[in-house]
Design a protein around this motif. Structure first.
Motif, PDB file in Angstrom:
ATOM      1  N   GLY A  16       0.823  -1.271   0.279  1.00  0.00           N
ATOM      2  CA  GLY A  16      -0.012  -0.135  -0.121  1.00  0.00           C
ATOM      3  C   GLY A  16       0.900   1.279  -0.021  1.00  0.00           C
ATOM      4  O   GLY A  16       0.390   2.236   0.533  1.00  0.00           O
ATOM      5  N   GLU A  17       2.044   1.415  -0.344  1.00  0.00           N
ATOM      6  CA  GLU A  17       2.932   2.321  -0.486  1.00  0.00           C
ATOM      7  C   GLU A  17       2.642   3.021  -1.794  1.00  0.00           C
ATOM      8  O   GLU A  17       3.624   2.936  -2.626  1.00  0.00           O
ATOM      9  N   TRP A  18       1.667   3.706  -1.954  1.00  0.00           N
ATOM     10  CA  TRP A  18       1.225   4.212  -3.239  1.00  0.00           C
ATOM     11  C   TRP A  18       2.229   5.337  -3.809  1.00  0.00           C
ATOM     12  O   TRP A  18       2.632   5.445  -5.054  1.00  0.00           O
ATOM     13  N   ASP A  19       2.631   6.252  -2.917  1.00  0.00           N
ATOM     14  CA  ASP A  19       3.370   7.319  -3.267  1.00  0.00           C
ATOM     15  C   ASP A  19       4.752   6.637  -3.740  1.00  0.00           C
ATOM     16  O   ASP A  19       5.225   7.265  -4.818  1.00  0.00           O
ATOM     17  N   CYS A  44      15.053 -16.645 -22.851  1.00  0.00           N
ATOM     18  CA  CYS A  44      15.316 -15.999 -21.691  1.00  0.00           C
ATOM     19  C   CYS A  44      14.229 -14.603 -21.548  1.00  0.00           C
ATOM     20  O   CYS A  44      13.965 -14.336 -20.697  1.00  0.00           O
ATOM     21  N   LYS A  45      14.285 -14.045 -22.859  1.00  0.00           N
ATOM     22  CA  LYS A  45      13.345 -12.814 -23.039  1.00  0.00           C
ATOM     23  C   LYS A  45      12.058 -13.141 -22.723  1.00  0.00           C
ATOM     24  O   LYS A  45      11.416 -12.302 -22.114  1.00  0.00           O
ATOM     25  N   ALA A  46      11.634 -14.212 -23.270  1.00  0.00           N
ATOM     26  CA  ALA A  46      10.331 -14.740 -23.040  1.00  0.00           C
ATOM     27  C   ALA A  46       9.979 -14.906 -21.682  1.00  0.00           C
ATOM     28  O   ALA A  46       8.714 -14.378 -21.378  1.00  0.00           O
ATOM     29  N   ALA A  47      10.631 -15.506 -20.789  1.00  0.00           N
ATOM     30  CA  ALA A  47      10.529 -15.887 -19.491  1.00  0.00           C
ATOM     31  C   ALA A  47      10.478 -14.565 -18.777  1.00  0.00           C
ATOM     32  O   ALA A  47       9.661 -14.439 -17.810  1.00  0.00           O
ATOM     33  N   LEU A  48      11.411 -13.581 -19.035  1.00  0.00           N
ATOM     34  CA  LEU A  48      11.513 -12.339 -18.372  1.00  0.00           C
ATOM     35  C   LEU A  48      10.247 -11.511 -18.505  1.00  0.00           C
ATOM     36  O   LEU A  48       9.535 -11.120 -17.812  1.00  0.00           O
ATOM     37  N   LEU A  49       9.860 -11.622 -19.734  1.00  0.00           N
ATOM     38  CA  LEU A  49       8.538 -10.918 -20.224  1.00  0.00           C
ATOM     39  C   LEU A  49       7.263 -11.519 -19.575  1.00  0.00           C
ATOM     40  O   LEU A  49       6.242 -10.847 -18.943  1.00  0.00           O
ATOM     41  N   GLU A  50       7.383 -12.840 -19.543  1.00  0.00           N
ATOM     42  CA  GLU A  50       6.162 -13.380 -18.691  1.00  0.00           C
ATOM     43  C   GLU A  50       6.219 -12.998 -17.331  1.00  0.00           C
ATOM     44  O   GLU A  50       4.843 -12.704 -16.751  1.00  0.00           O
ATOM     45  N   ALA A  51       7.117 -12.862 -16.648  1.00  0.00           N
ATOM     46  CA  ALA A  51       7.303 -12.672 -15.065  1.00  0.00           C
ATOM     47  C   ALA A  51       6.931 -11.105 -15.073  1.00  0.00           C
ATOM     48  O   ALA A  51       6.111 -10.692 -14.168  1.00  0.00           O
ATOM     49  N   ILE A  52       7.371 -10.289 -16.136  1.00  0.00           N
ATOM     50  CA  ILE A  52       7.084  -8.851 -16.098  1.00  0.00           C
ATOM     51  C   ILE A  52       5.563  -8.686 -16.048  1.00  0.00           C
ATOM     52  O   ILE A  52       4.932  -8.047 -15.350  1.00  0.00           O
ATOM     53  N   LEU A  53       5.040  -9.268 -17.108  1.00  0.00           N
ATOM     54  CA  LEU A  53       3.602  -9.253 -17.461  1.00  0.00           C
ATOM     55  C   LEU A  53       2.667  -9.707 -16.117  1.00  0.00           C
ATOM     56  O   LEU A  53       1.628  -9.112 -15.787  1.00  0.00           O
ATOM     57  N   ALA A  54       3.139 -10.634 -15.503  1.00  0.00           N
ATOM     58  CA  ALA A  54       2.334 -11.479 -14.317  1.00  0.00           C
ATOM     59  C   ALA A  54       2.436 -10.329 -13.291  1.00  0.00           C
ATOM     60  O   ALA A  54       1.264 -10.028 -12.465  1.00  0.00           O
ATOM     61  N   ASP A  55       3.645  -9.697 -12.978  1.00  0.00           N
ATOM     62  CA  ASP A  55       3.469  -8.652 -11.872  1.00  0.00           C
ATOM     63  C   ASP A  55       2.891  -7.512 -12.383  1.00  0.00           C
ATOM     64  O   ASP A  55       2.273  -7.010 -11.495  1.00  0.00           O
ATOM     65  N   ASP A  56       2.896  -7.009 -13.464  1.00  0.00           N
ATOM     66  CA  ASP A  56       2.355  -5.805 -13.872  1.00  0.00           C
ATOM     67  C   ASP A  56       0.571  -6.188 -13.817  1.00  0.00           C
ATOM     68  O   ASP A  56      -0.027  -5.128 -13.444  1.00  0.00           O
ATOM     69  N   LEU A  57       0.246  -7.263 -14.055  1.00  0.00           N
ATOM     70  CA  LEU A  57      -1.246  -7.753 -13.899  1.00  0.00           C
ATOM     71  C   LEU A  57      -1.704  -7.365 -12.607  1.00  0.00           C
ATOM     72  O   LEU A  57      -2.708  -6.780 -12.162  1.00  0.00           O
ATOM     73  N   GLU A  58      -0.831  -7.811 -11.518  1.00  0.00           N
ATOM     74  CA  GLU A  58      -1.228  -7.836 -10.273  1.00  0.00           C
ATOM     75  C   GLU A  58      -1.007  -6.496  -9.538  1.00  0.00           C
ATOM     76  O   GLU A  58      -2.021  -5.930  -8.966  1.00  0.00           O
ATOM     77  N   ILE A  59      -0.066  -5.597 -10.138  1.00  0.00           N
ATOM     78  CA  ILE A  59      -0.009  -4.011  -9.779  1.00  0.00           C
ATOM     79  C   ILE A  59      -1.394  -3.550 -10.242  1.00  0.00           C
ATOM     80  O   ILE A  59      -2.039  -2.787  -9.661  1.00  0.00           O
ATOM     81  N   ARG A  60      -1.671  -3.935 -11.405  1.00  0.00           N
ATOM     82  CA  ARG A  60      -2.957  -3.129 -12.096  1.00  0.00           C
ATOM     83  C   ARG A  60      -4.268  -3.637 -11.329  1.00  0.00           C
ATOM     84  O   ARG A  60      -4.901  -2.687 -10.917  1.00  0.00           O
ATOM     85  N   GLU A  61      -4.295  -4.960 -10.882  1.00  0.00           N
ATOM     86  CA  GLU A  61      -5.411  -5.117 -10.015  1.00  0.00           C
ATOM     87  C   GLU A  61      -5.540  -4.427  -8.724  1.00  0.00           C
ATOM     88  O   GLU A  61      -6.535  -4.230  -8.278  1.00  0.00           O
ATOM     89  N   LYS A  62      -4.262  -4.385  -7.943  1.00  0.00           N
ATOM     90  CA  LYS A  62      -4.016  -3.797  -6.613  1.00  0.00           C
ATOM     91  C   LYS A  62      -4.523  -2.197  -7.077  1.00  0.00           C
ATOM     92  O   LYS A  62      -5.034  -1.719  -6.095  1.00  0.00           O
ATOM     93  N   LEU A  63      -4.051  -1.650  -8.065  1.00  0.00           N
ATOM     94  CA  LEU A  63      -4.401  -0.108  -8.379  1.00  0.00           C
ATOM     95  C   LEU A  63      -5.957   0.144  -8.433  1.00  0.00           C
ATOM     96  O   LEU A  63      -6.329   1.088  -8.079  1.00  0.00           O
ATOM     97  N   MET A  64      -6.369  -0.996  -9.146  1.00  0.00           N
ATOM     98  CA  MET A  64      -7.938  -0.797  -9.315  1.00  0.00           C
ATOM     99  C   MET A  64      -8.503  -0.876  -8.121  1.00  0.00           C
ATOM    100  O   MET A  64      -9.508  -0.013  -7.918  1.00  0.00           O
ATOM    101  N   ALA A  65      -8.175  -1.871  -7.235  1.00  0.00           N
ATOM    102  CA  ALA A  65      -8.880  -1.965  -5.864  1.00  0.00           C
ATOM    103  C   ALA A  65      -8.572  -0.577  -5.073  1.00  0.00           C
ATOM    104  O   ALA A  65      -9.553  -0.167  -4.420  1.00  0.00           O
ATOM    105  N   ARG A  66      -7.375  -0.190  -5.185  1.00  0.00           N
ATOM    106  CA  ARG A  66      -7.057   1.231  -4.751  1.00  0.00           C
ATOM    107  C   ARG A  66      -8.296   2.192  -5.310  1.00  0.00           C
ATOM    108  O   ARG A  66      -8.570   3.132  -4.369  1.00  0.00           O
ATOM    109  N   ARG A  67      -8.216   2.385  -6.484  1.00  0.00           N
ATOM    110  CA  ARG A  67      -9.105   3.290  -7.212  1.00  0.00           C
ATOM    111  C   ARG A  67     -10.468   3.238  -6.566  1.00  0.00           C
ATOM    112  O   ARG A  67     -11.102   4.321  -6.344  1.00  0.00           O
ATOM    113  N   ASN A  68     -10.905   2.009  -6.441  1.00  0.00           N
ATOM    114  CA  ASN A  68     -12.521   1.973  -5.975  1.00  0.00           C
ATOM    115  C   ASN A  68     -12.437   2.087  -4.505  1.00  0.00           C
ATOM    116  O   ASN A  68     -13.611   2.676  -4.331  1.00  0.00           O
TER     117      ASN A  68
END
Length: 127
Positions: A30-33, A65-89
């Protein structure tokens, strides 16, 4: 030259992966700043990486290697977006509550003040 560009691209994706992992931890805490401050560096790194990626020719191992890194980046990005949406709500609900309180105060402010004043003079009601 191609080998150094290839290494720079893979190193860039690894740094981007680390940056997103840090941002995810900030979102979970919850460290939004701090998350917003990190986002600027993330965007700069992604932009630089986009330029490098155009020049790089990756072999099979590099692509994996690039595909594995991108997969991990996208998974974390999705979770970040979900947390941001919950915060926005959550913030939206707080704003609605504040708006309702303000509207009630505007509508009933004088009556509410009279009730509070009367309870001060006569004490709490008896049941």
């Amino acid at each position: 030259m191609a080998m150094s560009t290839t290494r720079a691209v893979l190193d860039g994706y690894a740094r981007l992966r680390q940056q997103v992992a840090i941002m995810l931890e900030l979102a979970r805490a919850g460290e939004w700043d701090a998350l917003i401050e990190r986002q600027s560096g993330y965007l700069q790194l992604a932009d630089h990486l986009r330029q490098l990626d155009k020049e790089a020719v990756l072999d099979e191992d590099g692509r994996e290697c690039k595909a594995a890194l991108l997969e991990a980046i996208l998974a974390d990005d999705l979770e970040i977006r979900e947390k941001l949406m919950a915060r926005r709500n959550e913030l939206g609900q707080l704003m609605d509550s504040s708006r309702r309180q303000r509207d009630l105060h505007r509508s009933y402010g004088k009556q509410a003040a009279s009730v509070v004043d009367a309870s001060d003079k006569f004490g709490p009601g008896t049941s």
